[in-house]
Design an enzyme around this catalytic site. Structure first.
Site, PDB file in Angstrom:
ATOM      1  N   LYS A   6       6.901  -7.470  -3.677  1.00 33.41           N
ATOM      2  CA  LYS A   6       5.583  -7.884  -3.475  1.00 33.41           C
ATOM      3  C   LYS A   6       4.756  -5.943  -4.238  1.00 33.41           C
ATOM      4  O   LYS A   6       5.034  -5.191  -4.161  1.00 33.41           O
ATOM      5  CB  LYS A   6       4.126  -7.869  -2.416  1.00 33.41           C
ATOM      6  CG  LYS A   6       4.667  -6.446  -0.928  1.00 33.41           C
ATOM      7  CD  LYS A   6       3.290  -6.210  -1.391  1.00 33.41           C
ATOM      8  CE  LYS A   6       3.566  -4.723  -0.450  1.00 33.41           C
ATOM      9  NZ  LYS A   6       2.838  -3.770  -1.342  1.00 33.41           N
ATOM     10  N   ASP A 136       3.311  -6.884   6.092  1.00 33.40           N
ATOM     11  CA  ASP A 136       3.518  -7.902   4.915  1.00 33.40           C
ATOM     12  C   ASP A 136       4.342  -9.181   4.696  1.00 33.40           C
ATOM     13  O   ASP A 136       4.872  -9.426   4.207  1.00 33.40           O
ATOM     14  CB  ASP A 136       4.547  -6.178   3.800  1.00 33.40           C
ATOM     15  CG  ASP A 136       3.567  -5.163   3.499  1.00 33.40           C
ATOM     16  OD1 ASP A 136       1.992  -5.998   3.161  1.00 33.40           O
ATOM     17  OD2 ASP A 136       3.610  -4.082   2.902  1.00 33.40           O
TER      18      ASP A 136
HETATM   19  P1  ATP Z   1       5.441  -1.387   2.308  1.00 32.12           P
HETATM   20  O1  ATP Z   1       4.964  -1.034   0.673  1.00 32.12           O
HETATM   21  O2  ATP Z   1       5.462  -2.586   2.889  1.00 32.12           O
HETATM   22  O3  ATP Z   1       3.973  -0.318   3.349  1.00 32.12           O
HETATM   23  P2  ATP Z   1       7.406   0.914   1.359  1.00 32.12           P
HETATM   24  O4  ATP Z   1       8.188  -0.856   0.685  1.00 32.12           O
HETATM   25  O5  ATP Z   1       6.215   1.226   1.681  1.00 32.12           O
HETATM   26  O6  ATP Z   1       6.791  -0.604   3.351  1.00 32.12           O
HETATM   27  P3  ATP Z   1       9.715  -0.127   2.789  1.00 32.12           P
HETATM   28  O7  ATP Z   1      11.400   0.496   1.799  1.00 32.12           O
HETATM   29  O8  ATP Z   1      10.086  -1.317   3.619  1.00 32.12           O
HETATM   30  O9  ATP Z   1       8.543   1.282   2.770  1.00 32.12           O
HETATM   31  O10 ATP Z   1      10.489   1.198   3.863  1.00 32.12           O
HETATM   32  C1  ATP Z   1      10.112   1.692   5.262  1.00 32.12           C
HETATM   33  C2  ATP Z   1      11.090   2.476   5.552  1.00 32.12           C
HETATM   34  O11 ATP Z   1      11.546   1.305   6.427  1.00 32.12           O
HETATM   35  C3  ATP Z   1      11.827   3.336   4.791  1.00 32.12           C
HETATM   36  O12 ATP Z   1      11.625   4.361   5.231  1.00 32.12           O
HETATM   37  C4  ATP Z   1      13.290   3.058   5.884  1.00 32.12           C
HETATM   38  O13 ATP Z   1      13.903   4.406   6.851  1.00 32.12           O
HETATM   39  C5  ATP Z   1      13.101   1.911   6.567  1.00 32.12           C
HETATM   40  N1  ATP Z   1      14.157   0.412   7.289  1.00 32.12           N
HETATM   41  C6  ATP Z   1      14.252  -0.659   8.247  1.00 32.12           C
HETATM   42  N2  ATP Z   1      14.540  -1.281   7.225  1.00 32.12           N
HETATM   43  C7  ATP Z   1      14.457  -1.839   5.920  1.00 32.12           C
HETATM   44  C8  ATP Z   1      15.002  -1.745   5.223  1.00 32.12           C
HETATM   45  N3  ATP Z   1      15.849  -3.287   5.502  1.00 32.12           N
HETATM   46  N4  ATP Z   1      15.111  -1.849   3.575  1.00 32.12           N
HETATM   47  C9  ATP Z   1      14.453  -0.818   3.346  1.00 32.12           C
HETATM   48  N5  ATP Z   1      14.129   0.450   4.750  1.00 32.12           N
HETATM   49  C10 ATP Z   1      13.981  -0.371   5.524  1.00 32.12           C
END
Ligand code: ATP
EC number: 2.7.1.148
Length: 302
Positions: A6, A136
């Site tokens: 997203k 999200d």
């Molecule tokens: P958002 O935009 O929803 O704030 P994000 O994209 O910044 O999220 P994610 O990639 O969802 O962040 O990852 C956040 C943390 O969650 C990572 O540092 C990781 O260690 C942990 N994590 C747990 N499960 C997953 C997964 N399936 N994929 C990615 N990261 C994961």
């Protein structure tokens, strides 16, 4: 399952509530950058496991903290399921990149386990469970373009015309979402922060389907905080604008930088320039909007 990333076309953040969470008014859009999530039924075994492959495999936990595992465990516990599941995730979405990579894997897992375990939960029931997993996750179930209220978990679909062409500059390393919100609170005098609201010009731009209109309606309250923690991202944003992007913005809590291109050809040109600039770890391109996490026919998945 195909699980889309997203972006936030508008992200307005209000003052923190007593529980520490920030109310937001956001317009989400699902983009055609996907993690592939495969779920295989374990018939007489309640174990839940996950294996990760792809671009960012070594940055994702494979224990119970993985969001996909948490999604499966939540369903299992709520409905006394005695079967298990073997999950495999091929990561394409940057980790901790502000593109909801973990949330979309969780949404895909909810849909997959609902089917594999024959639970027959409705979309509304799945939305309720999704909100328990993260702000999200409910959007990742529905996809397309949607308004998010509350902490982002109360989603309603928004009309959007046409196809938009995005380019993503994926940075080295991630940014922790709570750290970016903490930085925002440090930068803004809380007493002067208005309740969150969506800009009306963003809604009209989406209805018009014109990228030029969308370019001037984009906004992200977290951008200043992300740039304060990672000032070098300012250079990446400026580079994209210099190369003809209609708009440049931090994606969610960052550090991914997103660029809106006028059409698919300009998107390819911009992606090439960014890749050659050495300013980021990798570059991806994607059209939007696309549907939320969905099951692919086995013939397509293979
Ligand atoms: P958002 O935009 O929803 O704030 P994000 O994209 O910044 O999220 P994610 O990639 O969802 O962040 O990852 C956040 C943390 O969650 C990572 O540092 C990781 O260690 C942990 N994590 C747990 N499960 C997953 C997964 N399936 N994929 C990615 N990261 C994961």
């Amino acid at each position: 399952m195909r699980a889309p990333a997203k972006i936030n076309l508008g992200l307005s953040v209000g003052p923190p509530l007593p529980d520490g969470f920030h109310p937001v008014a956001t317009v989400y859009q699902a983009v055609a950058l996907y993690d592939d999530v495969t779920a295989v039924l374990r018939e007489d075994d309640p174990a839940i496991s996950v294996e990760i492959s792809g671009d960012f495999a070594d940055e994702v936990p494979t224990d119970d903290t993985n969001l996909a595992v948490r999604a499966a465990r939540l369903l299992q516990a709520e409905y006394d399921v005695e079967e298990g599941v073997e999950l495999t995730i091929r990561k394409t979405i940057p980790v901790a990149g502000g593109m909801a990579g973990g949330s979309t894997d969780a949404a895909a897992t909810l849909v997959a386990c609902n089917r594999l375990w024959g639970l027959q939960l409705s979309q509304t029931e799945l939305q309720g469970l999704a909100a328990e997993l993260g702000s999200d996750v409910p959007f990742c179930l529905v996809g397309h373009t949607a308004l998010g209220r509350g902490r982002g978990e109360q989603v309603t679909e928004v009309m959007s015309r046409g196809v938009f062409h995005w380019v993503f500059a994926i940075a080295d390393g991630g940014l922790s979402t709570p750290a970016v919100y903490a930085e925002l609170d440090r930068l803004r005098p809380i007493r002067r922060v208005e309740p969150p609201q969506v800009r009306p010009e963003l809604m009209s731009a989406l209805l018009s389907g014109r990228p030029e209109a969308l370019a001037i309606a984009l906004s992200n309250d977290l951008q200043a905080a992300a740039l304060s923690l990672r000032p070098e991202l300012g250079e990446t944003l400026q580079f994209g604008l210099d190369q003809g992007a209609l708009a440049a913005m931090i994606s969610g809590s960052g550090p991914t930088c997103l660029f809106l291109a006028a059409d698919s050809r300009s998107a390819v040109d911009l992606a090439v320039e960014l890749a050659e600039s050495g300013l980021c770890r990798m570059v991806r391109q994607a059209e939007a909007p696309v549907p939320g996490a969905r099951i692919l026919p086995a013939s397509v998945a293979r």
